[in-house]
Design a protein around this motif. Sequence first.
Motif, PDB file in Angstrom:
ATOM      1  N   ARG A 248      33.934  26.085  70.843  1.00  0.00           N
ATOM      2  CA  ARG A 248      32.891  25.127  71.167  1.00  0.00           C
ATOM      3  C   ARG A 248      32.220  24.566  69.921  1.00  0.00           C
ATOM      4  O   ARG A 248      31.881  23.396  69.856  1.00  0.00           O
ATOM      5  CB  ARG A 248      31.840  25.816  72.044  1.00  0.00           C
ATOM      6  CG  ARG A 248      30.863  24.843  72.676  1.00  0.00           C
ATOM      7  CD  ARG A 248      29.599  25.568  73.131  1.00  0.00           C
ATOM      8  NE  ARG A 248      29.868  26.664  74.038  1.00  0.00           N
ATOM      9  CZ  ARG A 248      29.892  26.553  75.367  1.00  0.00           C
ATOM     10  NH1 ARG A 248      29.680  25.394  75.920  1.00  0.00           N
ATOM     11  NH2 ARG A 248      30.130  27.601  76.107  1.00  0.00           N
ATOM     12  N   SER A 272      39.737  28.431  71.827  1.00  0.00           N
ATOM     13  CA  SER A 272      39.082  29.282  72.815  1.00  0.00           C
ATOM     14  C   SER A 272      39.131  28.552  74.155  1.00  0.00           C
ATOM     15  O   SER A 272      39.492  27.378  74.238  1.00  0.00           O
ATOM     16  CB  SER A 272      37.633  29.536  72.433  1.00  0.00           C
ATOM     17  OG  SER A 272      36.846  28.395  72.720  1.00  0.00           O
ATOM     18  N   GLN A 286      45.389  27.925  74.409  1.00  0.00           N
ATOM     19  CA  GLN A 286      44.317  28.899  74.628  1.00  0.00           C
ATOM     20  C   GLN A 286      44.762  30.312  74.263  1.00  0.00           C
ATOM     21  O   GLN A 286      45.829  30.770  74.642  1.00  0.00           O
ATOM     22  CB  GLN A 286      43.884  28.875  76.090  1.00  0.00           C
ATOM     23  CG  GLN A 286      42.684  29.777  76.333  1.00  0.00           C
ATOM     24  CD  GLN A 286      42.369  29.903  77.820  1.00  0.00           C
ATOM     25  OE1 GLN A 286      42.442  28.930  78.553  1.00  0.00           O
ATOM     26  NE2 GLN A 286      42.021  31.105  78.231  1.00  0.00           N
ATOM     27  N   ILE A 287      43.902  30.993  73.525  1.00  0.00           N
ATOM     28  CA  ILE A 287      44.169  32.359  73.110  1.00  0.00           C
ATOM     29  C   ILE A 287      43.174  33.266  73.807  1.00  0.00           C
ATOM     30  O   ILE A 287      41.987  32.934  73.893  1.00  0.00           O
ATOM     31  CB  ILE A 287      44.047  32.482  71.580  1.00  0.00           C
ATOM     32  CG1 ILE A 287      45.171  31.688  70.914  1.00  0.00           C
ATOM     33  CG2 ILE A 287      44.082  33.940  71.137  1.00  0.00           C
ATOM     34  CD1 ILE A 287      44.973  31.483  69.432  1.00  0.00           C
ATOM     35  N   THR A 290      43.061  35.222  79.339  1.00  0.00           N
ATOM     36  CA  THR A 290      43.760  34.345  80.277  1.00  0.00           C
ATOM     37  C   THR A 290      44.601  33.315  79.533  1.00  0.00           C
ATOM     38  O   THR A 290      45.105  32.378  80.119  1.00  0.00           O
ATOM     39  CB  THR A 290      42.768  33.626  81.208  1.00  0.00           C
ATOM     40  OG1 THR A 290      41.681  33.134  80.417  1.00  0.00           O
ATOM     41  CG2 THR A 290      42.216  34.565  82.247  1.00  0.00           C
ATOM     42  N   SER A 305      32.715  32.178  69.147  1.00  0.00           N
ATOM     43  CA  SER A 305      31.706  33.240  69.107  1.00  0.00           C
ATOM     44  C   SER A 305      32.345  34.622  69.052  1.00  0.00           C
ATOM     45  O   SER A 305      31.786  35.543  68.473  1.00  0.00           O
ATOM     46  CB  SER A 305      30.798  33.130  70.327  1.00  0.00           C
ATOM     47  OG  SER A 305      31.560  33.277  71.503  1.00  0.00           O
ATOM     48  N   ASN A 324      31.226  30.383  61.206  1.00  0.00           N
ATOM     49  CA  ASN A 324      30.245  30.269  62.285  1.00  0.00           C
ATOM     50  C   ASN A 324      28.857  30.354  61.656  1.00  0.00           C
ATOM     51  O   ASN A 324      28.631  31.170  60.773  1.00  0.00           O
ATOM     52  CB  ASN A 324      30.467  31.450  63.248  1.00  0.00           C
ATOM     53  CG  ASN A 324      29.818  31.210  64.597  1.00  0.00           C
ATOM     54  OD1 ASN A 324      28.671  30.782  64.659  1.00  0.00           O
ATOM     55  ND2 ASN A 324      30.552  31.500  65.651  1.00  0.00           N
ATOM     56  N   ASP A 342      28.804  25.455  58.818  1.00  0.00           N
ATOM     57  CA  ASP A 342      29.389  24.521  59.760  1.00  0.00           C
ATOM     58  C   ASP A 342      30.894  24.439  59.541  1.00  0.00           C
ATOM     59  O   ASP A 342      31.367  24.172  58.428  1.00  0.00           O
ATOM     60  CB  ASP A 342      28.746  23.142  59.571  1.00  0.00           C
ATOM     61  CG  ASP A 342      29.354  22.109  60.491  1.00  0.00           C
ATOM     62  OD1 ASP A 342      29.180  22.258  61.713  1.00  0.00           O
ATOM     63  OD2 ASP A 342      30.015  21.178  59.992  1.00  0.00           O
TER      64      ASP A 342
HETATM   65  C1  LIG Z   1      37.733  35.845  83.563  1.00  0.00           C
HETATM   66  C2  LIG Z   1      37.537  35.178  82.247  1.00  0.00           C
HETATM   67  C3  LIG Z   1      38.619  34.957  81.432  1.00  0.00           C
HETATM   68  C4  LIG Z   1      38.460  34.338  80.203  1.00  0.00           C
HETATM   69  N1  LIG Z   1      39.553  34.164  79.404  1.00  0.00           N
HETATM   70  C5  LIG Z   1      39.371  33.610  78.196  1.00  0.00           C
HETATM   71  C6  LIG Z   1      40.477  33.436  77.302  1.00  0.00           C
HETATM   72  O1  LIG Z   1      41.613  33.755  77.621  1.00  0.00           O
HETATM   73  N2  LIG Z   1      40.258  32.881  76.090  1.00  0.00           N
HETATM   74  C7  LIG Z   1      38.998  32.492  75.695  1.00  0.00           C
HETATM   75  O2  LIG Z   1      38.883  32.010  74.562  1.00  0.00           O
HETATM   76  N3  LIG Z   1      37.960  32.634  76.508  1.00  0.00           N
HETATM   77  C8  LIG Z   1      38.103  33.179  77.746  1.00  0.00           C
HETATM   78  N4  LIG Z   1      37.028  33.295  78.565  1.00  0.00           N
HETATM   79  C9  LIG Z   1      35.738  32.711  78.157  1.00  0.00           C
HETATM   80  C10 LIG Z   1      35.013  33.586  77.197  1.00  0.00           C
HETATM   81  O3  LIG Z   1      34.258  34.511  77.923  1.00  0.00           O
HETATM   82  C11 LIG Z   1      34.062  32.727  76.342  1.00  0.00           C
HETATM   83  O4  LIG Z   1      33.237  31.989  77.192  1.00  0.00           O
HETATM   84  C12 LIG Z   1      34.771  31.769  75.419  1.00  0.00           C
HETATM   85  O5  LIG Z   1      35.763  32.430  74.688  1.00  0.00           O
HETATM   86  C13 LIG Z   1      33.773  31.175  74.462  1.00  0.00           C
HETATM   87  O6  LIG Z   1      34.389  30.181  73.701  1.00  0.00           O
HETATM   88  P1  LIG Z   1      33.734  29.722  72.322  1.00  0.00           P
HETATM   89  O7  LIG Z   1      33.701  30.871  71.420  1.00  0.00           O
HETATM   90  O8  LIG Z   1      34.510  28.544  71.885  1.00  0.00           O
HETATM   91  O9  LIG Z   1      32.299  29.205  72.773  1.00  0.00           O
HETATM   92  P2  LIG Z   1      30.881  29.873  72.578  1.00  0.00           P
HETATM   93  O10 LIG Z   1      30.879  31.250  73.051  1.00  0.00           O
HETATM   94  O11 LIG Z   1      29.909  28.920  73.159  1.00  0.00           O
HETATM   95  O12 LIG Z   1      30.725  29.929  71.049  1.00  0.00           O
HETATM   96  C14 LIG Z   1      30.570  28.803  70.236  1.00  0.00           C
HETATM   97  C15 LIG Z   1      30.303  29.307  68.838  1.00  0.00           C
HETATM   98  O13 LIG Z   1      30.315  28.215  67.954  1.00  0.00           O
HETATM   99  C16 LIG Z   1      29.317  28.439  66.991  1.00  0.00           C
HETATM  100  N5  LIG Z   1      28.950  27.161  66.397  1.00  0.00           N
HETATM  101  C17 LIG Z   1      28.037  26.249  66.781  1.00  0.00           C
HETATM  102  N6  LIG Z   1      28.021  25.206  65.954  1.00  0.00           N
HETATM  103  C18 LIG Z   1      28.950  25.440  65.027  1.00  0.00           C
HETATM  104  C19 LIG Z   1      29.403  24.728  63.915  1.00  0.00           C
HETATM  105  N7  LIG Z   1      28.896  23.527  63.571  1.00  0.00           N
HETATM  106  N8  LIG Z   1      30.363  25.260  63.156  1.00  0.00           N
HETATM  107  C20 LIG Z   1      30.895  26.459  63.472  1.00  0.00           C
HETATM  108  N9  LIG Z   1      30.483  27.188  64.508  1.00  0.00           N
HETATM  109  C21 LIG Z   1      29.542  26.675  65.297  1.00  0.00           C
HETATM  110  C22 LIG Z   1      28.201  29.101  67.722  1.00  0.00           C
HETATM  111  O14 LIG Z   1      27.389  29.826  66.834  1.00  0.00           O
HETATM  112  C23 LIG Z   1      28.976  30.001  68.678  1.00  0.00           C
HETATM  113  O15 LIG Z   1      29.172  31.273  68.102  1.00  0.00           O
HETATM  114  C24 LIG Z   1      37.182  33.912  79.793  1.00  0.00           C
HETATM  115  C25 LIG Z   1      36.087  34.139  80.626  1.00  0.00           C
HETATM  116  C26 LIG Z   1      36.244  34.751  81.830  1.00  0.00           C
HETATM  117  C27 LIG Z   1      35.039  34.973  82.689  1.00  0.00           C
END
Ligand SMILES: Cc1cc2nc3c(=O)[nH]c(=O)nc-3n(C[C@H](O)[C@H](O)[C@H](O)COP(=O)(O)OP(=O)(O)OC[C@H]3O[C@@H](n4cnc5c(N)ncnc54)[C@H](O)[C@@H]3O)c2cc1C
Lengths: 361, 293
Positions: A248, A272, A286-287, A290, A305, A324, A342
């Motif tokens: 994200r 993610s 996607q890694i 799931t 995250s 991050n 960033d």
């Molecule tokens: C049943 C189930 C299965 C799932 N399976 C998967 C799966 O297979 N794979 C998966 O990835 N997820 C899976 N998820 C989702 C998982 O729980 C997380 O929601 C997801 O991985 C979060 O993605 P993220 O780290 O991209 O987003 P977030 O958790 O929102 O993290 C975003 C991060 O970006 C950072 N950030 C913000 N701005 C910047 C910037 N400018 N530069 C750098 N960093 C920044 C923030 O500090 C934060 O740490 C699953 C969830 C469920 C419920």
Amino acid sequence: MSLINNAADDAVFMRGESVAELWVVLQEQEGLPPEYNQEVLAEAKEVAAQYPGQLQLCAVQLRAPLSSPVEKSTVPFFKAVVPERLYVLEHPALGRYTTEGYVAALSWLIRERTPALIVTSATVNGQDWAPRLAAQLGLPFVARCLRFALEQEALLALRALYGGRAYVQTRTRLGRQPALVTFAPGTRGTPPMTGSPAVGLPMPEVITYQPSLAFEERNPSLQHLGIEAPSAEEVELEAAEKIVAGGRGVGREGFAELAAFARLLGAAVGASRVATDRGWVEPERQIGATGKSVSPRLYIACGISGAAQHTSGIREAQTVVAINPDRNAPIFALADLGLLGDAREILRHAMQLLQEESVGV
Amino acid sequence: MRIAVCLKQAPDCSSVYVDPVSGEVDRERFVQTLNAADACALEAALRLKEQRGGSLFALTLGPDESDEVLRVALAMGADTVERLWHPSAVDWGPLTIAAALAARLHADSSSLPDLIFCGEQSSDWASGTVGPALAAYLGLPQITGVIGLEALPDPSGQLLLRVTRRLERGYRERLLTRPPLLLTVHETLNEPRYPSLPAHLAALQATIAVCDPLSLPQFAPDVEAEEATIIEVRIPRPRPHRLAIPDSQLSPFERIGEIVSGGTSRRQTRLLEGPPEELAHELVRFLKERGFV
Ligand SMILES: Cc1cc2nc3c(=O)[nH]c(=O)nc-3n(C[C@H](O)[C@H](O)[C@H](O)COP(=O)(O)OP(=O)(O)OC[C@H]3O[C@@H](n4cnc5c(N)ncnc54)[C@H](O)[C@@H]3O)c2cc1C
């Protein structure tokens, strides 16, 4: 009936001579991992070991003449398993893969030496020439084996059926002619290295042939345009050595930069679930729980995250870098190097540095 | 232009059930379909025919039920179809099958088709053997693993094909070629069409020609030489799933942390802060140190 068999005294492949030959045909191709050849060598060595002193492990290499000497180019490649003999077949047409070239060259060598068994990796090219060669010479052929063994008068093979939903063991009768087997790539994995390849390991006996080959079926209108490498967005994640993954925090626009950085690094793009759900990248990228489980040597997590569902997919990653701005992000607990900042900006600067260097040198 | 396509009926893999005790494959449950790669081969052949004109002949070797795949071919747009069968063919391996198909294609009074399409492999045995073996028996050049196919305009009016083959790990080979030629098609080449309802209904009424391959002059199977006998079929053992079990020596807080991290091992992290230029420097230096660039 088991695939592991005890040695037989006078198996049909002995043909009255003192030693029969088991060939492993080495394959070379852009993108082809060297493990594919090495695992076939390892598997074949085990089969040969069932008949000590009777069955000799030989490697076969096809190449254009005037390539670098085999002692430098091919022999160091035999890491864990060194064949007793290496046949090098040289012909100007063997500089790159063609069906006709491989079929003609191997037909010639088979007539010359009459091995008992010929094995090669069931790569796309292996599956291109091997069945054709079998049909042309009337040889028994078993495709995509997971294991194989020689019995007195038969070849035992284990194969996957219905896309891996069942396994089947088959017995193929051997006649006086050699049998041809392709081995499913990735089945065995790389054999462990025993020390440095340069020291301690025996050298194979190298025999070079430069036959004049007749290409009866050459297609004059078949023109080779080139080989293309996959882009960072196309490299298979499971096979990738390096992965740059975004979440994200990278944002939709950031993924273009992330892909450019990955390309520069020769890495694959991963993501993610947030990034794939929002359509920033293909779902195959996607890694995680799931998504895909990956085992790269290098994993760079940008704007991720580090949720458990994501990190369960990178358990096998060797080196992890995380970018991050949130110092409490769980991803840092798994990282060898953590950069607080960033992701887009850092990647942009790093890209500049890498480009400057590649130009500067 | 004359095009031939070789099709096979194969069970949909998701309908395959192997009894865990006996190891018997329950054939009753099979849902038979046109093999996925063959459907793409058929679609590719149809598109070429539509672009360039000509006729399309669909051929299969299989028991009565295999008429189904030929009806699919007719509904999608094949001009003529034929099924080869002899009861002894249940035991034939891919080389013998290829020899029978070759004998049938040779038997036509006119010359061989300009183009022959096959699927790269079938969903059941996945030998990938029939295509290359058929090309060998017919003395035709072959291109296997086709994932891209394009007919190019050619001043001479002859067909010029630009073909993309898949290689390992996403690498691709590009080739330029002309008929006669045999192509084996990967199941990602295209999206096979759905036949229209009238075409489908018409195909259901069609009579399917059947030919005994043993009656073909050029076919003398040496089944003994090739065939594999099946010794045993069994289901794969399920892969062990690695569970993350936290270290009982740790404090409850740390244990929860380990569970939450999905069992990924904690590392010695070097955490760096600073302006982005500096961090980028650190990143590049780190990558170099570890030999990644
Ligand atoms: C049943 C189930 C299965 C799932 N399976 C998967 C799966 O297979 N794979 C998966 O990835 N997820 C899976 N998820 C989702 C998982 O729980 C997380 O929601 C997801 O991985 C979060 O993605 P993220 O780290 O991209 O987003 P977030 O958790 O929102 O993290 C975003 C991060 O970006 C950072 N950030 C913000 N701005 C910047 C910037 N400018 N530069 C750098 N960093 C920044 C923030 O500090 C934060 O740490 C699953 C969830 C469920 C419920």
